[in-house]
Write an enzyme that holds these catalytic residues in place. Structure first.
Site, PDB file in Angstrom:
ATOM      1  CB  CYS A   1      -1.488   4.548  -2.857  1.00 25.57           C
ATOM      2  SG  CYS A   1      -1.369   3.321  -1.350  1.00 25.57           S
TER       3      CYS A   1
ATOM      4  CB  CYS B   1      -2.893   2.545   1.870  1.00 25.13           C
ATOM      5  SG  CYS B   1      -1.121   2.164   1.629  1.00 25.13           S
TER       6      CYS B   1
ATOM      7  CG  HIS C   1       1.778   1.656   0.836  1.00 28.86           C
ATOM      8  ND1 HIS C   1       1.808   1.973  -0.064  1.00 28.86           N
ATOM      9  CD2 HIS C   1       3.448   1.192   0.128  1.00 28.86           C
ATOM     10  CE1 HIS C   1       2.082   1.337  -0.882  1.00 28.86           C
ATOM     11  NE2 HIS C   1       3.058   1.420  -0.675  1.00 28.86           N
TER      12      HIS C   1
ATOM     13  CD  GLU D   1      -0.540   5.403   3.587  1.00 26.66           C
ATOM     14  OE1 GLU D   1      -1.099   5.963   3.411  1.00 26.66           O
ATOM     15  OE2 GLU D   1      -0.070   4.836   3.645  1.00 26.66           O
TER      16      GLU D   1
END
Length: 158
Positions: free
Chosen positions: A76, A79, A46, A48
């Site tokens: 999410c 993360c 992701h 992040e």
């Protein structure tokens, strides 16, 4: 946040969900990332996480004290956990994620007082444009899938 949006466009350019993230310390960019889960075959890639990895490598330390992460979509659960463990000081996000958001929309992981580190949180920064970037992507993707389905049904012309 505008730089994170540029990074989100980079993700979209490679067929990824357009999410971008930039980690800063003061005025200095330590790490940046964009979604790469599909292209890297990595569920953890992701935006992040990619920004945290880049910053950690640069500082040679996984603890990213006094940093701020700007991300176009609410983090999410995965993360959010990484942000807590990395000791990121503050998270600023654009669009809310009403399906998997872990910064108050669905879960409240970042603000949970049971953690040994608290993360300051600001949500809704440039929310409309961040949300539009995501909505436009999914609208295009649905149209492409519909067109492909219709094309598959068409008889081959000779």
């Amino acid at each position: 946040m505008r730089h994170a949006m540029v990074l989100a466009a980079r993700a979209e350019g490679i067929g990824e969900i357009p999410v971008g993230a930039v980690l800063v310390l003061g005025d200095e960019i330590l790490g940046e990332g964009w979604n790469r889960s599909i292209s890297d075959h990595d569920a953890c890639a992701h935006a992040e996480i990619m920004a945290l990895r880049a910053a950690g490598a640069r500082l040679e330390n996984y603890r990213l004290l006094d940093t701020t992460l700007y991300v176009t979509l609410e983090p999410c659960c995965m993360c959010a956990g990484a942000l807590i463990h990395s000791r990121v000081k503050r998270v600023v996000y654009g669009a809310r994620d009403l399906k998997t958001g872990a910064a108050g929309s669905v879960f409240d992981i970042l603000m949970d007082p049971r953690h040994n580190h608290s993360v300051a949180l600001t949500g809704g920064v440039l929310a409309e444009v961040c949300s539009a970037q995501l909505s436009d992507f999914f609208k295009r993707r649905r149209a492409e899938k519909k067109a492909a389905k219709l094309a598959a049904r068409q008889p081959a012309s000779s």
